[in-house]
Design an enzyme around this catalytic site. Sequence first.
Site, mmCIF file in Angstrom:
data_model
loop_
_atom_site.group_PDB
_atom_site.id
_atom_site.type_symbol
_atom_site.label_atom_id
_atom_site.label_comp_id
_atom_site.label_asym_id
_atom_site.label_seq_id
_atom_site.Cartn_x
_atom_site.Cartn_y
_atom_site.Cartn_z
ATOM 1 N N HIS A 128 75.483 60.677 112.618
ATOM 2 C CA HIS A 128 74.594 59.603 112.132
ATOM 3 C C HIS A 128 74.068 58.784 113.304
ATOM 4 C CE1 HIS A 128 73.266 56.781 108.841
ATOM 5 N NE2 HIS A 128 72.984 56.103 109.961
ATOM 6 N N HIS A 141 70.164 56.950 115.214
ATOM 7 C CA HIS A 141 68.736 56.599 115.101
ATOM 8 C C HIS A 141 68.094 56.758 116.473
ATOM 9 C CE1 HIS A 141 68.871 54.915 110.972
ATOM 10 N NE2 HIS A 141 70.146 54.778 111.293
ATOM 11 N N HIS A 170 71.403 56.646 103.688
ATOM 12 C CA HIS A 170 72.032 55.343 103.876
ATOM 13 C C HIS A 170 72.324 54.847 102.466
ATOM 14 C CE1 HIS A 170 70.296 55.739 107.833
ATOM 15 N NE2 HIS A 170 70.849 54.613 108.241
ATOM 16 N N GLU A 211 74.810 50.296 101.911
ATOM 17 C CA GLU A 211 75.154 49.637 103.179
ATOM 18 C C GLU A 211 75.050 48.133 102.990
ATOM 19 O OE1 GLU A 211 72.725 50.520 106.599
ATOM 20 O OE2 GLU A 211 74.148 49.589 107.989
ATOM 21 N N ASP A 217 75.557 55.657 114.937
ATOM 22 C CA ASP A 217 74.466 54.893 114.320
ATOM 23 C C ASP A 217 73.465 54.351 115.338
ATOM 24 O OD1 ASP A 217 72.995 53.920 112.235
ATOM 25 O OD2 ASP A 217 74.397 52.361 111.623
HETATM 26 ZN ZN LIG Z 1 71.850 54.330 110.139
#
Ligand SMILES: [Zn+2]
Length: 431
Positions: A58, A60, A211, A214, A310
């Site tokens: 996971h 970005h 996602h 969250e 992340d």
């Molecule tokens: Zn994320």
Amino acid sequence: MALDLIVRNARLPDLRQGVDIACQAGRIVALEHAITAEAARVIDAGGRLVAPPFVDPHFHLDATLSMGIPRLNRSGTLLEGIALWGELKPLLTPEAVIERAMRYCDLAVAQGLLAIRSHVDVCDDRLVGVEALLDVRARVSGYLDLQLVAFPQDGYFRSPNGVANLKRALDMGVDVVGGIPHFEATMADGAASVKALCEIAAERGARVDMHCDETDDPQSRHIETLAAETRRLGLAGRVAGSHLTSMHSMDNYYVSKLLPLMAEAGVAAIANPLINIVIQGRHDTYPKRRGMTRVPELRAHGVPVAFGSDCVMDPWYPLGQADMLEVAAMGLHVAQLTGLEDMRWCFDAVTTEAARIIGLEGYGLEVGCHADMVLLQARDAIEAIRLKPPRLAVIRRGKVIAEAAERSSRLALDGRPARLDPADYAPPGGL
Ligand SMILES: [Zn+2]
């Protein structure tokens, strides 16, 4: 005929010792004690840990290393981070995204991180991130597996062109269907988005990674819908819920029903400990919730679980260095996984478990797998988590693609010169 590579005297994460690993034509062709064959290159592991490469399930990559552009996140909150990303998006160019992503991939390789599942925001009508990361995926394919998830950051239904843009991104070649049901305008819209997105994945034969929940809201229960849709559409083994932080705050009775439902449906969970521990619980005074999902309980019910990183130096998180051992260490602490087997599992959560959840082919230290591995300056997986040691050799398809020097310090205290290696403080024989 000489082999391409033999790594001698390795200790594996599953505690096998004194193992030689022979590699030929990009594959592991033998894995046993005292291989007698010759090889073009021989690496003596010296009894140290040789692991399959780290996997980040996971991330970005479209936002990474953008910290400070156009300004810093002063509060450190999720909401200021999202606002900041909104300011940055119109300024993005494919060239700048590619340059930052390539720099991050270089860092990842040096850390032995050879597979990344990255979400890519599809709510910018220009799809700059999609265009850039498809380019990056092709550029790095020789040394790093990059999987892309179509991620509607501003909401699949809530953003004006979310529906159309997500389809465009998949048509352009993005691999996985993403989502953000807790960010849709209503609970009903969130549930509808999960249903619609799972149907798209079923039609296309794609995987799903949303996602999901969250938030710290105990009523945010989109994971229930994700499990139900996985079951209805026969997507078992292809669906992951990322974050699932609301589960931390849910009523215990409800969770006792939810966990078996997730296991039956074949949904996996991806926690992101570094981010969860700093982003969640921000509205609490004290006691302050940790926010990470219920990792030990998910595992106990047979739900596959992995740890992701992340963010690294982006609008949401100012730290990080592509080190999955840092992620494993934080997950271990936040979930209080200090039992011996639990600590070993934390290493699996950033290697084999992550690979299984994102569906990597040919991954692992077995005959027939890709000859991909990392030699660490550590005796075992637990020591690796403790020390976050140098990656002495990073091997991809039987070739060394990154190397690092051993770490040690020299002391001169009170006339007592000493060479200090943190590994000297481990129990004899390792864990
Ligand atoms: Zn994320």
